[in-house]
Design an enzyme around this catalytic site. Structure first.
Site, PDB file in Angstrom:
ATOM      1  N   ASP A 164       0.848  -1.186   0.000  1.00  0.00           N
ATOM      2  CA  ASP A 164       0.000   0.000   0.000  1.00  0.00           C
ATOM      3  C   ASP A 164       0.883   1.235   0.000  1.00  0.00           C
ATOM      4  OD1 ASP A 164      -2.221   1.595   0.027  1.00  0.00           O
ATOM      5  OD2 ASP A 164      -3.112   0.696   1.798  1.00  0.00           O
ATOM      6  N   ILE A 167       0.353   8.933   2.276  1.00  0.00           N
ATOM      7  CA  ILE A 167       1.155  10.112   2.618  1.00  0.00           C
ATOM      8  C   ILE A 167       1.024  10.366   4.107  1.00  0.00           C
ATOM      9  CG2 ILE A 167       1.503  12.576   2.196  1.00  0.00           C
ATOM     10  CD1 ILE A 167       0.257  12.165  -0.565  1.00  0.00           C
ATOM     11  N   GLU A 288      -1.711  21.850   9.901  1.00  0.00           N
ATOM     12  CA  GLU A 288      -2.507  20.766   9.326  1.00  0.00           C
ATOM     13  C   GLU A 288      -3.674  21.337   8.534  1.00  0.00           C
ATOM     14  OE1 GLU A 288      -1.676  17.798   9.142  1.00  0.00           O
ATOM     15  OE2 GLU A 288      -0.444  17.208  10.841  1.00  0.00           O
TER      16      GLU A 288
END
Length: 489
Positions: A164, A167, A288
């Site tokens: 897999d 990020i 974020e």
């Protein structure tokens, strides 16, 4: 469909389109300056105003890294993403949905053919220091350290061999260690790491930086659209109609993206954790997607770096956490997931989906829904419930009619102001797990919460009741070819 499969080819494409790319030879410091500059040039998203959407920006002179360049904002415009993926911006969700349904598995090429291994640095060599090799920026002066924000992390299940790519938040901590933050329960690599740790085994991992934009977008798919064992690189292959090329790493039993600008080879060490801000003591991690700087995690898993390889004159690709780049990388795969889920349940009703900038591509979606008969009344709300199932991190959903442009938030708010009444058109779904980075989902904010990360999800039904459609017809203007009068437009 553009015929390329590397970052450099993507840049050459953008150079041909006015307003999509620019370079600067003015020296820049990687510590806070790169993001500080791009905030004004083209960050957009949930970045504190003033900001805007603008071109991708290449810094050719990065202090301390004479042979490297830094690219920021490649995907920070939906128009640019459409250009890079060969699709109209409003059709990108459909493009990705079709790619998931017709995957093309990656292929493996020899090390001799791999561009990413033109230059090699091994941790066993004297003077090895990833902080000197990688021009990784800090977004703000408060960051816990230099972060890799566009690293394609590739690993495999130690028992099944299923691979897999995702990020993650990666902070350079020392000359040969990188901390790796996992959102609890949200990423397949997290499950791979936990299984390896339970067996007392390190997990080999490669981090490829500077790749084809199709890979960067495809890597952001999540369950249930791409369940564990589904390699998202096959989605990128479908977007390009050409298999992604991998090659074997040199120091670990894992593969990496063969034409990446940089590749980091390492292992996630079992039962090895570090405080994220151990070098700065700021208490902060990095900005974020909700627009706030995340708190430094007290114990994040640690990667022991074995080697770094890269192309000649490599390009470090980076992004600002709350920027429009995150909106597109996270939001477009989410749109595809919602379209797929709703179309299976009620074909032909859902016209489009937009995971908008205000929600960072994760918290908010606009569903454009067409009621074809009286019996479709209520199905629009069922579609919203399906959307929550398709993507658990959604918090708010707006539903609009087919005559409202879901990509124009002024048009969405028009629908809210003229086709919505709060007491009858708001559906509350309390006590549901959402995303832990929302600061309002904390127990100190709402004492009724049982745990941090739990939210009250909401549906705003801004659609006209089917029986009253005639009352809500928008003004009808004369259809003309305006270019006769305004050819320059």
């Amino acid at each position: 469909m553009p015929k390329y499969n590397s970052l450099r080819a993507a840049i050459e494409l953008l150079k041909k389109v006015p307003g999509q790319y620019m370079e600067t030879d003015v020296p820049v410091k990687p510590h806070a300056e790169i993001s500080g500059i791009y905030r004004y040039v083209g960050a957009g998203g949930t970045v504190k105003r003033p900001t805007k959407q603008g071109p991708a920006l290449m810094f050719n002179q990065v202090t301390g890294h004479e042979d490297a360049r830094v690219l920021i904002g490649l995907l920070a415009s939906r128009e640019r993403v459409g250009l890079l993926l060969g699709e109209k911006p409003e059709r990108l969700g459909f493009l990705l949905k079709e790619a998931v349904e017709h995957p093309i598995r990656p292929v493996v090429i020899s090390n001799a053919e791999a561009d990413c291994q033109e230059v090699k640095h091994f941790a066993a060599e004297e003077g090895f220091d990833i902080r000197k090799i990688l021009p990784a920026p800090t977004n703000t002066p408060e960051d816990a350290g230099p972060y890799i924000t566009m690293g394609m992390c590739y690993a495999s299940d130690v028992e099944t061999g299923e691979s897999d790519i995702t990020i993650h938040r990666l902070c350079l901590q020392s000359e040969d260690t990188i901390s790796m933050y996992f959102v609890p329960g949200a990423r397949h690599l997290g499950a791979f790491r936990e299984k390896a740790e339970a067996l007392g085994r390190p997990l080999p991992i490669s981090i490829s930086i500077g790749v084809d934009p199709a890979i960067e977008i495809a890597a952001c798919f999540e369950p249930p659209t791409t369940p564990i064992g589904f390699n998202e690189l096959s989605v990128a292959g479908a977007i390009r109609n050409s298999a992604v090329r991998l090659t074997n790493c040199l120091t670990i039993e894992e593969k990496c993206i063969a034409n990446a600008e940089y590749v980091i080879e390492g292992e996630l060490i079992p039962d090895s954790y570090i405080r994220e801000d151990i070098n700065t003591n700021t208490g902060k991690a990095m900005p974020e997607f909700p627009g706030y700087t995340g708190n430094a995690n007290q114990a994040v898993p640690l990667i022991k770096v074995k080697a770094v390889t890269h192309r000649e004159n490599p390009i470090m690709q980076t992004c600002i956490g709350p920027s429009e780049e995150h909106v597109n990388m996270a939001g477009i795969p989410t749109e595809a997931s919602i379209i797929q889920m709703v179309e299976r349940a009620m074909p032909g009703r859902l016209q489009n989906v937009y995971c908008c900038s205000a929600g960072g591509g994760k918290y908010m979606a606009v569903l454009q829904f067409k009621k074809r008969t009286q019996s479709d009344e209520g199905r629009q709300r069922q579609a919203a419930l399906l959307a929550f199932s398709a993507f658990s991190e959604l918090k708010h959903i707006f539903i609009v009619d087919e005559d409202v442009d879901p990509f124009d938030m002024n048009d969405v708010l028009f629908a809210m102001n003229t086709r919505y009444q709060g007491d009858i058109d708001t559906i509350f779904i309390p006590g549901v797990r959402c995303h832990p980075l929302d600061p309002s989902q904390k127990m100190e904010y709402n004492l009724a919460l049982r745990d941090n990360g739990i939210s009250c999800k909401m549906i705003f039904d801004c659609t006209v009741p089917y029986a009253q459609k005639k009352r809500f017809e928008r003004s009808k203007f004369l259809e003309v070819d305006y270019r006769k009068w305004c050819p320059e437009l």
